[in-house]
Write a protein that holds these residues in place. Sequence first.
Motif, PDB file in Angstrom:
ATOM      1  N   LEU A  10      19.061 -11.404 -29.995  1.00  0.00           N
ATOM      2  CA  LEU A  10      18.052 -10.869 -29.026  1.00  0.00           C
ATOM      3  C   LEU A  10      16.702 -11.785 -29.208  1.00  0.00           C
ATOM      4  CD1 LEU A  10      18.055  -7.045 -29.571  1.00  0.00           C
ATOM      5  CD2 LEU A  10      19.211  -8.373 -27.654  1.00  0.00           C
ATOM      6  N   PHE A  11      16.023 -12.392 -28.181  1.00  0.00           N
ATOM      7  CA  PHE A  11      15.019 -13.131 -28.116  1.00  0.00           C
ATOM      8  C   PHE A  11      13.513 -12.594 -27.316  1.00  0.00           C
ATOM      9  CE2 PHE A  11      18.639 -15.608 -28.787  1.00  0.00           C
ATOM     10  CZ  PHE A  11      18.532 -16.677 -29.772  1.00  0.00           C
ATOM     11  N   ALA A  12      12.696 -12.995 -27.635  1.00  0.00           N
ATOM     12  CA  ALA A  12      11.397 -12.700 -26.692  1.00  0.00           C
ATOM     13  C   ALA A  12      10.798 -13.872 -26.474  1.00  0.00           C
ATOM     14  CB  ALA A  12      10.437 -11.808 -27.649  1.00  0.00           C
ATOM     15  N   PRO A  13      10.210 -13.979 -25.092  1.00  0.00           N
ATOM     16  CA  PRO A  13       9.666 -15.004 -24.680  1.00  0.00           C
ATOM     17  C   PRO A  13       8.373 -15.377 -25.458  1.00  0.00           C
ATOM     18  CG  PRO A  13       9.286 -13.416 -23.240  1.00  0.00           C
ATOM     19  CD  PRO A  13      10.115 -13.036 -24.251  1.00  0.00           C
ATOM     20  N   LEU A  14       8.114 -16.738 -25.768  1.00  0.00           N
ATOM     21  CA  LEU A  14       6.889 -17.128 -26.204  1.00  0.00           C
ATOM     22  C   LEU A  14       5.573 -16.954 -25.075  1.00  0.00           C
ATOM     23  CD1 LEU A  14       5.161 -17.734 -28.782  1.00  0.00           C
ATOM     24  CD2 LEU A  14       6.003 -19.944 -28.749  1.00  0.00           C
ATOM     25  N   VAL A  15       4.710 -16.112 -24.981  1.00  0.00           N
ATOM     26  CA  VAL A  15       4.148 -15.968 -23.855  1.00  0.00           C
ATOM     27  C   VAL A  15       2.698 -16.710 -24.072  1.00  0.00           C
ATOM     28  CG1 VAL A  15       2.810 -14.148 -22.301  1.00  0.00           C
ATOM     29  CG2 VAL A  15       5.021 -13.847 -23.421  1.00  0.00           C
ATOM     30  N   THR A  16       2.431 -17.476 -23.011  1.00  0.00           N
ATOM     31  CA  THR A  16       0.911 -18.109 -22.877  1.00  0.00           C
ATOM     32  C   THR A  16      -0.251 -17.008 -22.333  1.00  0.00           C
ATOM     33  OG1 THR A  16       1.814 -20.265 -22.497  1.00  0.00           O
ATOM     34  CG2 THR A  16      -0.446 -19.888 -21.933  1.00  0.00           C
ATOM     35  N   LEU A  17      -1.017 -16.552 -23.288  1.00  0.00           N
ATOM     36  CA  LEU A  17      -1.792 -15.654 -22.812  1.00  0.00           C
ATOM     37  C   LEU A  17      -3.326 -16.349 -22.435  1.00  0.00           C
ATOM     38  CD1 LEU A  17      -1.789 -13.248 -25.988  1.00  0.00           C
ATOM     39  CD2 LEU A  17      -0.457 -13.139 -23.920  1.00  0.00           C
ATOM     40  N   GLU A  18      -3.582 -15.436 -21.075  1.00  0.00           N
ATOM     41  CA  GLU A  18      -4.793 -15.798 -20.584  1.00  0.00           C
ATOM     42  C   GLU A  18      -6.089 -15.024 -21.457  1.00  0.00           C
ATOM     43  OE1 GLU A  18      -5.237 -17.873 -18.089  1.00  0.00           O
ATOM     44  OE2 GLU A  18      -3.169 -18.283 -18.194  1.00  0.00           O
ATOM     45  N   ARG A  19      -5.972 -14.031 -21.974  1.00  0.00           N
ATOM     46  CA  ARG A  19      -6.806 -13.421 -22.899  1.00  0.00           C
ATOM     47  C   ARG A  19      -6.291 -12.951 -23.911  1.00  0.00           C
ATOM     48  NH1 ARG A  19      -8.649  -8.251 -20.049  1.00  0.00           N
ATOM     49  NH2 ARG A  19      -6.437  -8.158 -19.621  1.00  0.00           N
ATOM     50  N   ILE A  20      -6.902 -13.291 -25.294  1.00  0.00           N
ATOM     51  CA  ILE A  20      -6.344 -12.844 -26.741  1.00  0.00           C
ATOM     52  C   ILE A  20      -6.995 -11.842 -27.151  1.00  0.00           C
ATOM     53  CG2 ILE A  20      -6.104 -13.644 -29.011  1.00  0.00           C
ATOM     54  CD1 ILE A  20      -6.149 -16.498 -27.814  1.00  0.00           C
ATOM     55  N   GLY A  21      -6.383 -10.915 -27.618  1.00  0.00           N
ATOM     56  CA  GLY A  21      -6.715  -9.464 -28.208  1.00  0.00           C
ATOM     57  C   GLY A  21      -7.393  -8.356 -27.140  1.00  0.00           C
ATOM     58  N   ILE A  39      11.104 -16.530 -29.302  1.00  0.00           N
ATOM     59  CA  ILE A  39      11.132 -16.017 -30.541  1.00  0.00           C
ATOM     60  C   ILE A  39      12.546 -15.408 -30.778  1.00  0.00           C
ATOM     61  CG2 ILE A  39       9.811 -14.322 -32.024  1.00  0.00           C
ATOM     62  CD1 ILE A  39       7.583 -14.775 -30.371  1.00  0.00           C
ATOM     63  N   PHE A  40      12.914 -15.660 -31.834  1.00  0.00           N
ATOM     64  CA  PHE A  40      14.308 -14.850 -32.272  1.00  0.00           C
ATOM     65  C   PHE A  40      13.895 -13.733 -32.805  1.00  0.00           C
ATOM     66  CE2 PHE A  40      17.945 -14.739 -35.462  1.00  0.00           C
ATOM     67  CZ  PHE A  40      18.602 -14.147 -34.746  1.00  0.00           C
ATOM     68  N   ALA A  55      16.110  -1.362 -36.418  1.00  0.00           N
ATOM     69  CA  ALA A  55      17.544  -1.498 -37.125  1.00  0.00           C
ATOM     70  C   ALA A  55      18.095  -2.831 -36.695  1.00  0.00           C
ATOM     71  CB  ALA A  55      18.444  -0.145 -36.479  1.00  0.00           C
ATOM     72  N   LEU A  56      17.305  -3.949 -36.210  1.00  0.00           N
ATOM     73  CA  LEU A  56      17.916  -5.190 -35.820  1.00  0.00           C
ATOM     74  C   LEU A  56      18.063  -5.991 -37.157  1.00  0.00           C
ATOM     75  CD1 LEU A  56      15.611  -6.425 -32.963  1.00  0.00           C
ATOM     76  CD2 LEU A  56      17.905  -5.306 -32.944  1.00  0.00           C
ATOM     77  N   ASP A  57      19.171  -6.810 -37.373  1.00  0.00           N
ATOM     78  CA  ASP A  57      19.198  -7.849 -38.480  1.00  0.00           C
ATOM     79  C   ASP A  57      18.410  -8.982 -38.292  1.00  0.00           C
ATOM     80  OD1 ASP A  57      19.891  -9.724 -40.383  1.00  0.00           O
ATOM     81  OD2 ASP A  57      22.168  -9.779 -39.776  1.00  0.00           O
ATOM     82  N   ARG A  58      17.305  -9.279 -38.848  1.00  0.00           N
ATOM     83  CA  ARG A  58      16.157  -9.981 -38.428  1.00  0.00           C
ATOM     84  C   ARG A  58      16.977 -11.397 -38.751  1.00  0.00           C
ATOM     85  NH1 ARG A  58       9.756  -8.528 -38.885  1.00  0.00           N
ATOM     86  NH2 ARG A  58      10.319  -6.253 -38.020  1.00  0.00           N
ATOM     87  N   ALA A  59      18.025 -11.431 -39.649  1.00  0.00           N
ATOM     88  CA  ALA A  59      18.655 -12.511 -40.042  1.00  0.00           C
ATOM     89  C   ALA A  59      17.800 -14.095 -40.113  1.00  0.00           C
ATOM     90  CB  ALA A  59      19.533 -13.025 -38.675  1.00  0.00           C
ATOM     91  N   PHE A 112       7.733 -23.182 -34.759  1.00  0.00           N
ATOM     92  CA  PHE A 112       8.846 -23.548 -35.418  1.00  0.00           C
ATOM     93  C   PHE A 112       9.564 -22.383 -36.140  1.00  0.00           C
ATOM     94  CE2 PHE A 112       6.638 -23.234 -39.383  1.00  0.00           C
ATOM     95  CZ  PHE A 112       7.582 -23.705 -40.336  1.00  0.00           C
ATOM     96  N   ARG A 113      10.587 -22.463 -36.883  1.00  0.00           N
ATOM     97  CA  ARG A 113      11.341 -21.384 -37.580  1.00  0.00           C
ATOM     98  C   ARG A 113      11.807 -20.319 -36.553  1.00  0.00           C
ATOM     99  NH1 ARG A 113      11.074 -17.680 -41.637  1.00  0.00           N
ATOM    100  NH2 ARG A 113      12.218 -18.204 -43.519  1.00  0.00           N
ATOM    101  N   ALA A 114      12.319 -20.802 -35.521  1.00  0.00           N
ATOM    102  CA  ALA A 114      12.555 -19.647 -34.295  1.00  0.00           C
ATOM    103  C   ALA A 114      11.572 -18.828 -33.850  1.00  0.00           C
ATOM    104  CB  ALA A 114      13.967 -19.028 -34.851  1.00  0.00           C
TER     105      ALA A 114
END
Length: 299
Positions: A78-89, A68-69, A15-19, A136-138
Amino acid sequence: MARGRVTEIGFTGSALDRADHLRLDEAQLDALLRSAEARLLALAELDPVLDEEGRLTWAALGPDEEVIFLGLDGSVPLFAPLVTLERIGARAWSVFRLLALMSPRDVAIWGTARSLNEWHARHGFCGRCGAATASFRAGWGRRCGQCGLEHFPRVDPVVIMLAEHEGRVFVARQPQYPPGRYSALAGFVEPGESIEEAVARELMEEAGLVVSDVRYVASQPWPFPGSLMIACLASAESAEIRLDTTELEDGFWIDRAGVEAALAGAPDAPFLAPPPYAIAHSLLVRWLEWDRDEQETNS
């Protein structure tokens, strides 16, 4: 066929407004980032960090943090951190126990943050020229620093389906499932293929079932890493199965009494049902509702 009541689907309903209109407005985004109301989602790598009541944990934003917005919760950004991942997937089995503690709304918000972070981790370099890309683009895109190509988050369509025949549905298990768990069959939609064709192909390939009358039921975002699950029912021509043992460990037909027992968690249930946040669980519930409605209509 009559339709039963709508059942809640996991990972939906934040129910967030993704704006979206704010994602390229740098001035307004900067104001949101500096707002005293702004909140940052706490993550342990990609897993949610919960408080004592099983709720997502939020904190104030730090300076110069790449984020990330997620959207607006009323007036609260509300934001989330852009995480640097050691393992992908990496397989996400460890997080599943936390999902049972969380509200559907929190699961949906966290699922969006996880899926976007997985996408960023896979698109650090341009698919056209190989140069590094930047967010980019939040946080809802990445742009190549060399050729300027813009990349945007995508989801992979996956069909997940129950074949039904004479009042029973077919369930199966993969070797990595918890002991006793059975679920619906699933597979990726291939290029040049419709949803209906994907359902029929997967059921033939994995179980040797010839089906028709494919009906859409519901969909679900699945952030492991970024799929859109498309749940369907299909009518099988016969109950004869030919199991692909390279994909599946076992499978069988089960009647409504068996499905009801499994969904209720009965100790004598013939199988362990998928967890409530999985759309396979909702698909089994919906089949029971529709089957009941059809029986009442024909009685």
